[in-house]
Enzyme design. Structure first.
Site, PDB file in Angstrom:
ATOM      1  N   ARG A 118       9.358  -5.906 -34.386  1.00  0.00           N
ATOM      2  CA  ARG A 118      10.173  -4.756 -33.982  1.00  0.00           C
ATOM      3  C   ARG A 118       9.861  -4.328 -32.546  1.00  0.00           C
ATOM      4  NH1 ARG A 118       9.749   1.163 -34.944  1.00  0.00           N
ATOM      5  NH2 ARG A 118      11.840   2.023 -35.271  1.00  0.00           N
TER       6      ARG A 118
ATOM      7  N   HIS B 184      12.573  -3.753 -29.612  1.00  0.00           N
ATOM      8  CA  HIS B 184      12.727  -2.462 -28.948  1.00  0.00           C
ATOM      9  C   HIS B 184      12.403  -2.543 -27.461  1.00  0.00           C
ATOM     10  CE1 HIS B 184      12.895   0.646 -32.441  1.00  0.00           C
ATOM     11  NE2 HIS B 184      13.547  -0.474 -32.747  1.00  0.00           N
TER      12      HIS B 184
ATOM     13  N   ASN C 126      11.214   5.215 -31.336  1.00  0.00           N
ATOM     14  CA  ASN C 126       9.819   4.767 -31.357  1.00  0.00           C
ATOM     15  C   ASN C 126       8.816   5.807 -31.857  1.00  0.00           C
ATOM     16  OD1 ASN C 126      10.518   2.240 -30.256  1.00  0.00           O
ATOM     17  ND2 ASN C 126      10.421   3.039 -28.172  1.00  0.00           N
TER      18      ASN C 126
ATOM     19  N   HIS D 270      15.018  -7.569 -41.048  1.00  0.00           N
ATOM     20  CA  HIS D 270      14.742  -6.513 -42.024  1.00  0.00           C
ATOM     21  C   HIS D 270      14.415  -7.086 -43.405  1.00  0.00           C
ATOM     22  CE1 HIS D 270      16.805  -2.979 -39.705  1.00  0.00           C
ATOM     23  NE2 HIS D 270      15.729  -3.455 -39.103  1.00  0.00           N
TER      24      HIS D 270
END
Length: 335
Positions: free
Chosen positions: A66, A70, A98, A197
């Site tokens: 992740r 990001h 975040n 996911h």
């Protein structure tokens, strides 16, 4: 004469060989062999630390994956997400996507520390993140791929970019697709990368609206299978419990596989941004069905899309720097 010409051509082809397996970027080339001479043990060191971290806590694999995502969606894959606030820098760690959820920074610190001992001032934090994301995928049973390398680290962060560019759990399908397209990614990349996911967790606050008031008229979201929704409500009440964690894939939560897509077809996607892949667009629904039926096809596309994502606007050549500490920019004597 012909022989000497052939020899020259052969040398030219050898010199260009790395480019055949690289990704062209606006600032230069990334290629898997970038550290072959300057830090030959780089990938081995990253792999070793990630292996230890994931063995200690399975969730860490999803956290590292992740972080790379990001990071790349804000200013490109330049490790800007790792910078702490200091001087003129306002950390991206404070952004809505975040805050209270981005994690794994200590693992990256450990990797960086080990690499600085092995080959000082050589391997960028941005490349460490790309390698850690790949290794995290592999250690949870997912596909492997050769990571193009040669990124450099930014000397700044963008809090507004982090707040605005990263797809959010409550975004509409079109908004999410637009955010991907702005980064040069298409609908295939969107569906394949959403497959990450298959591991990890999400907080109650990220999907509560689906359980109680998704439509704005006081009615729950009927795109969510109702027995599953009822189960979620037991630990995600109307108020409170914001930080309670739930598996994104409740069937095999720590195994990288295609159960995520099977869950979507059963209306058991945890986040709205997951479920819209089958409820709002025919092309994305077709891709979900294909990946649900064929794990190998999902793995193949996921690897391709991760390479593509890792090539979003990297700093190369003389741009940026190689940070000594991933959390702060170098002082002038380290540039």
């Amino acid at each position: 004469m012909a022989k000497s010409m052939n020899f020259v051509m052969a040398l030219t082809l050898l010199a260009l060989a790395p480019l055949c397996f690289s990704a062209k970027t606006s600032g230069g080339y990334l290629y898997p062999q970038f550290y072959q001479r300057s830090c030959p043990k780089a990938q081995e060191i990253v792999k070793s630390v990630v292996a230890k971290a994931v063995a200690k806590e399975a969730r860490m694999a999803a956290s590292l994956l992740r972080l790379h995502f990001h990071d790349c969606f804000v200013k490109g894959c330049d490790a800007s997400i790792l910078l702490d606030s200091s001087g003129t820098i306002i950390s991206e760690k404070r952004s809505v996507p975040n805050r209270n959820s981005a994690r794994g920074f200590e693992v990256l610190d450990e990797i960086k520390s080990a690499l600085e001992k092995e080959c000082p001032h050589t391997v960028s934090c941005a490349d460490i993140m790309a390698l850690a994301a790949r290794d995290s995928t592999v250690f949870t049973g997912g596909p492997s791929w050769e990571v193009p390398l040669g990124r450099r680290d930014s000397r700044g962060a963008s809090l507004s970019g982090s707040n605005n560019n990263i797809p959010a759990p409550n975004n509409t399908f079109q908004t999410i697709l637009t955010k991907f397209k702005l980064k040069g990614l298409d609908i295939v990349d969107l569906v394949a990368l959403s497959g990450s996911h298959t591991i990890g967790n999400s907080r109650c606050t990220s999907f509560r609206q689906r359980l109680y008031n998704n439509s704005g008229n006081g009615q729950p979201d009927y795109a969510l299978e109702q027995s599953y929704a009822a189960q979620l409500r037991t630990r995600c009440p109307r108020s409170g419990g914001d930080q309670n964690l739930f598996f994104l894939d409740f069937i095999t939560p720590t195994k990288f596989d295609n159960n995520y897509f099977k869950n979507l077809l059963a209306s058991k996607g945890l986040l709205n941004s997951d479920q819209v892949l089958v409820t709002k667009n025919e092309a994305s629904m077709d891709l979900v069905k294909k990946y649900a039926e064929n794990n190998e096809l999902f793995f193949e596309q996921f690897a391709k899309s991760m390479i593509k994502m890792g090539n979003i606007s990297p700093l190369t050549g003389l741009k940026g720097e190689i940070r000594k500490n991933c959390r702060k920019i170098n002082t002038r004597d380290h540039i």
